[in-house]
Scaffold this motif. Structure first.
Motif, PDB file in Angstrom:
ATOM      1  N   PRO A   1       0.815  -1.224   0.000  1.00  0.00           N
ATOM      2  CA  PRO A   1       0.000   0.000   0.000  1.00  0.00           C
ATOM      3  C   PRO A   1       0.847   1.271   0.000  1.00  0.00           C
ATOM      4  CG  PRO A   1      -0.033  -1.023   2.171  1.00  0.00           C
ATOM      5  CD  PRO A   1       0.643  -1.999   1.257  1.00  0.00           C
ATOM      6  N   VAL A   2       2.072   1.186   0.538  1.00  0.00           N
ATOM      7  CA  VAL A   2       2.973   2.335   0.526  1.00  0.00           C
ATOM      8  C   VAL A   2       3.383   2.666  -0.906  1.00  0.00           C
ATOM      9  CG1 VAL A   2       5.280   3.130   1.207  1.00  0.00           C
ATOM     10  CG2 VAL A   2       3.823   1.938   2.864  1.00  0.00           C
ATOM     11  N   PHE A   3       3.696   1.617  -1.675  1.00  0.00           N
ATOM     12  CA  PHE A   3       4.061   1.826  -3.074  1.00  0.00           C
ATOM     13  C   PHE A   3       2.892   2.448  -3.836  1.00  0.00           C
ATOM     14  CE2 PHE A   3       4.358   0.502  -7.501  1.00  0.00           C
ATOM     15  CZ  PHE A   3       5.648   0.907  -7.824  1.00  0.00           C
ATOM     16  N   LYS A   4       1.680   2.006  -3.557  1.00  0.00           N
ATOM     17  CA  LYS A   4       0.496   2.576  -4.213  1.00  0.00           C
ATOM     18  C   LYS A   4       0.369   4.061  -3.886  1.00  0.00           C
ATOM     19  CE  LYS A   4      -2.294  -1.653  -4.503  1.00  0.00           C
ATOM     20  NZ  LYS A   4      -3.532  -2.326  -4.048  1.00  0.00           N
ATOM     21  N   ASP A   5       0.682   4.420  -2.641  1.00  0.00           N
ATOM     22  CA  ASP A   5       0.633   5.832  -2.259  1.00  0.00           C
ATOM     23  C   ASP A   5       1.656   6.647  -3.039  1.00  0.00           C
ATOM     24  OD1 ASP A   5      -1.468   5.641  -0.511  1.00  0.00           O
ATOM     25  OD2 ASP A   5      -0.231   5.495   1.293  1.00  0.00           O
ATOM     26  N   PHE A   6       2.859   6.106  -3.201  1.00  0.00           N
ATOM     27  CA  PHE A   6       3.865   6.807  -4.002  1.00  0.00           C
ATOM     28  C   PHE A   6       3.372   6.995  -5.434  1.00  0.00           C
ATOM     29  CE2 PHE A   6       7.161   6.067  -0.756  1.00  0.00           C
ATOM     30  CZ  PHE A   6       7.892   7.237  -0.876  1.00  0.00           C
TER      31      PHE A   6
END
Length: 315
Positions: free
Chosen positions: A40-45
């Motif tokens: 989910p962190v990568f999706k936020d980026f």
């Protein structure tokens, strides 16, 4: 738990990591975060920066003067932002992760630590020439110089949301002992050309897979390096910690950014995570019926029950 001890069942670092930190002023810990935590962190980026990439075929830029190992350019910081971020809770809470706070407490030998900086940074091949000269970060973290007392120092933790190879612009650094040898213990913010040339052969790479972290002190010589792989990108989040109450160190005055989406953090952070940015824990004398109501008015989705429960228990 005594300061510096490692006792948590979910501890993601070792005594050797802390020993390396104490010796070198920096430590690379691979796979600190799991792929499931990072997804989910990568999706936020992607939400924040996915449309900023120059393109899949973009090639490296080289703006350096002849003979220079790097320089600082405004374009290097084009996709750089301070917490909180306009995205999901995942990226907003990553820098407040309990395992990072535990590492900071061990490294700083402190019972109570505060998160004083957290910023996201996206780099893309061709977006800039990211090669920098060696420098120390204390220039913009303190008005003086880092303390000789480890308890009054800082720990910067760079979290890799993508794989970071040398072709993806891995940070390069010089250990404290090597830096002391070259500089005779001095710490100029920007060493001269002759000193840069002496530091260069001693540099180590912080390359590591996604989920890894690189922790370093603000008096460690380091530099950003260029992205050379066509179409590559590098997503990182930095979280900086100090001992609570250390007024020599600073970066973000969190209330100054009151227009940013703090409600995302308040709606999802635990009391322990909020304490990292200076919010009193449940049971603190700050919490009264009125301060609870006014804070709840400011952040309607904030779970005030732990604070209200402690207040009821004290009556």
């Amino acid at each position: 738990m005594s300061p510096g001890s490692i006792t948590s069942a979910d501890c993601r670092f070792t005594e050797k990591d802390i020993a390396n930190w104490n010796r070198d002023g920096a430590v690379l810990i691979e796979n600190f975060f799991t792929p499931e935590e990072l997804a989910p962190v990568f999706k936020d980026f992607e939400v924040l920066y996915g449309d900023k990439a120059p393109g899949a075929q973009s090639s490296a830029r080289d703006n350096k003067k002849s003979g220079s190992i790097g320089q600082f350019e405004v374009e290097q910081f084009a996709h750089f932002d301070d917490m909180p971020f306009d995205c999901s809770p995942a990226l907003n809470l990553l820098g407040m992760h309990p395992a990072l706070a535990e590492l900071a407490r061990a490294a700083l030998q402190a019972e109570d630590v505060h998160l004083y900086q957290s910023h996201s940074w996206a780099k893309f091949t061709g977006g800039a020439d990211y090669d920098q000269t060696f420098h120390c970060d204390f220039k913009n973290h303190t008005l003086i110089a880092p303390s000789d007392d480890v308890r009054e120092r800082t720990i910067n933790i760079m979290i890799y949301a993508t794989d970071v190879t040398n072709e993806h612009g891995a940070i390069h650094y010089v250990t404290q002992p090597d830096g002391d040898t070259v500089m005779n213990g001095r710490r100029p913010q920007f060493p001269g050309d002759a000193e840069q040339a002496k530091l260069k052969p001693l540099e180590k790479s912080g390359a590591a897979p996604a989920g890894s972290i690189f922790a370093y002190g603000i008096d460690v010589f380091h530099r950003g390096t260029n992205l050379t792989l066509p179409g590559a990108r590098r997503f990182t989040l930095t979280a900086s910690f100090k001992r609570a109450g250390n007024e020599m160190i600073g970066w973000s005055a969190w209330p100054y950014h009151f227009m940013k989406p703090w409600e995302t953090i308040f709606a999802h952070a635990t009391p322990e995570q909020l304490a990292l940015i200076g919010i009193p824990l449940p049971g603190h004398a700050y919490w009264t019926q009125r301060t609870l109501e006014r804070t709840k008015e400011r952040y309607p989705d904030w779970n005030a029950e732990p604070y209200a429960g402690a207040l009821r228990a004290a009556e």
